[in-house]
Write an enzyme that holds these catalytic residues in place. Structure first.
Site, short mmCIF file in Angstrom:
data_model
loop_
_atom_site.label_atom_id
_atom_site.label_comp_id
_atom_site.label_asym_id
_atom_site.label_seq_id
_atom_site.Cartn_x
_atom_site.Cartn_y
_atom_site.Cartn_z
N LEU A 24 19.12 -16.56 55.60
CA LEU A 24 19.94 -17.39 54.99
C LEU A 24 21.24 -17.86 55.75
O LEU A 24 21.72 -17.06 56.65
CB LEU A 24 20.60 -16.50 53.57
CG LEU A 24 19.43 -16.04 52.72
CD1 LEU A 24 20.07 -15.45 51.43
CD2 LEU A 24 18.59 -17.27 52.15
N GLY A 27 24.36 -22.94 54.12
CA GLY A 27 23.75 -24.15 53.28
C GLY A 27 22.93 -23.50 52.22
O GLY A 27 23.24 -23.62 50.81
N HIS A 28 22.31 -22.39 52.37
CA HIS A 28 21.83 -21.45 51.33
C HIS A 28 22.94 -20.91 50.40
O HIS A 28 22.82 -20.85 49.19
CB HIS A 28 20.89 -20.43 51.73
CG HIS A 28 19.84 -20.66 52.70
ND1 HIS A 28 19.59 -20.34 53.89
CD2 HIS A 28 18.75 -21.45 52.09
CE1 HIS A 28 18.48 -20.75 54.26
NE2 HIS A 28 17.68 -21.53 53.37
N GLN A 52 2.59 -23.51 54.04
CA GLN A 52 3.02 -24.83 54.33
C GLN A 52 3.45 -24.90 55.80
O GLN A 52 4.04 -25.72 56.50
CB GLN A 52 4.55 -24.69 53.63
CG GLN A 52 5.74 -23.66 54.06
CD GLN A 52 6.84 -23.92 53.00
OE1 GLN A 52 6.86 -23.47 52.16
NE2 GLN A 52 7.94 -24.58 53.73
N ILE A 167 24.94 -28.84 54.61
CA ILE A 167 26.14 -28.06 55.22
C ILE A 167 25.98 -28.19 56.51
O ILE A 167 24.92 -28.06 56.94
CB ILE A 167 26.35 -26.57 54.67
CG1 ILE A 167 26.21 -26.84 53.01
CG2 ILE A 167 27.32 -26.19 55.42
CD1 ILE A 167 27.58 -27.15 52.17
O1 PAF Z 1 12.65 -25.11 52.06
C1 PAF Z 1 12.49 -24.10 52.03
O2 PAF Z 1 12.90 -23.12 52.51
C2 PAF Z 1 10.91 -24.28 51.64
O3 PAF Z 1 10.25 -25.23 51.83
C3 PAF Z 1 10.61 -23.71 50.26
C4 PAF Z 1 11.23 -24.72 48.97
C5 PAF Z 1 11.43 -22.15 49.87
C6 PAF Z 1 9.26 -23.62 49.86
O4 PAF Z 1 8.76 -22.57 50.62
#
Ligand code: PAF
Length: 280
Positions: A24, A27-28, A52, A167
């Site tokens: 993190l 931004g998070h 992904q 951010i």
């Molecule tokens: O943006 C991300 O961190 C990822 O693509 C997400 C939305 C958590 C899905 O794995």
């Protein structure tokens, strides 16, 4: 997680949800702060989603630090961290995927085939597990946000999606977990992304609307950085992501640029401009 979500909803509470892949950054934290304000129960998910990542991408080396993430979560009022394993999310025999068709294809979808299918699949699963009333995503991943909004509309998912502003570091670089891959020299080179977006936005706001001329201004800055290799630099409609010849206030300028071996993305809505601390 599902039991706790069901109980919270039955007690009349709302659930704010921030899905992440961890490691993190500020931004998070901004998503978590907004989530804290807008919901009763604040859930953070941390899951580096294998579905992904393509072959040869950075799934194995993606930065992970659950201890530090837990501290940031606590500082920002998170009630529940949901951090499943890959086996829990994709057990033996798993075979169901969610695919948002057209807007998943260009930009990052073209450079990373199958990426958005992995994102929408995991996000749909997370929504079914966490049962959020409202979920927060960063605008830095502009196409991801558009694809998720499309999925939520198309599949009648009963929640609100909120996009939150990017951010930036003091010199303009968009915060990203992948910035940790950059050497000091690459870190300075990476400034060309935000600098080029700011310049093109200034050009637009001074009256230039022709996309080819705007693109020339963008490329001039990016190509003058020896460490940068452009993956894409495109002007698209902010909702449909269709290509444009003339820019308007809602046009998104989207970049993916490799600095050394690190692929960075950034974007701006051209009519809004780009600002950061050292530019103000
Ligand atoms: O943006 C991300 O961190 C990822 O693509 C997400 C939305 C958590 C899905 O794995």
């Amino acid at each position: 997680m599902q039991e706790r979500a069901t109980a919270a909803l039955a007690a009349g509470k709302t659930i704010s949800f921030v899905p992440t892949m961890g490691f993190l950054h500020q931004g998070h934290a901004s998503l978590l702060r907004e989530g804290r304000v807008q919901g009763d129960l604040l859930v953070l998910s941390i899951f580096v989603n294998p579905a992904q990542f393509g072959v040869g991408e950075d799934f194995e080396s993606y930065p992970r630090d659950l201890q530090r993430d837990s501290e940031i979560a606590a500082e920002n009022g998170v009630d529940i961290i949901f951090a499943p394993t890959a086996k829990e999310m994709y057990p033996h025999g798993y075979q169901t995927y969610v695919n948002v068709e057209t807007i998943s294809l260009p930009l990052c979808g073209a450079s990373r085939p199958g990426h958005f299918r992995g994102v929408t699949t995991v996000v749909a699963k997370l929504f079914n597990i966490v049962k959020p009333t409202i979920a927060f995503f960063g605008e830095k991943d502009f196409q991801q946000l558009a694809v998720i909004r499309r999925m939520v509309r198309d599949l009648n998912m009963d929640l609100k999606i909120v996009g939150m502003p990017t951010i930036r570091e003091d010199d303009g670089l968009a915060k990203s977990s992948r910035n940790s891959y950059l050497s000091p020299e690459e870190r300075s080179a990476a400034f060309c992304l935000s600098r080029s977006l700011a310049a093109v936005s200034d050009l637009y706001r001074s009256g230039e609307k022709d996309v080819e001329r705007l693109r020339a201004g963008l490329l001039e800055i990016l190509t003058s950085e020896p460490l940068a290799r452009i993956d894409y630099a495109e002007f698209r409609d902010g909702d449909s992501l269709e290509e444009l010849r003339q820019a308007d206030d809602r046009t998104v300028v989207a970049l993916a640029v490799r600095i050394g071996s690190t692929r960075l993305i950034d974007n701006t809505i051209i009519g809004r401009g780009v600002t950061w601390k050292e530019r103000c």
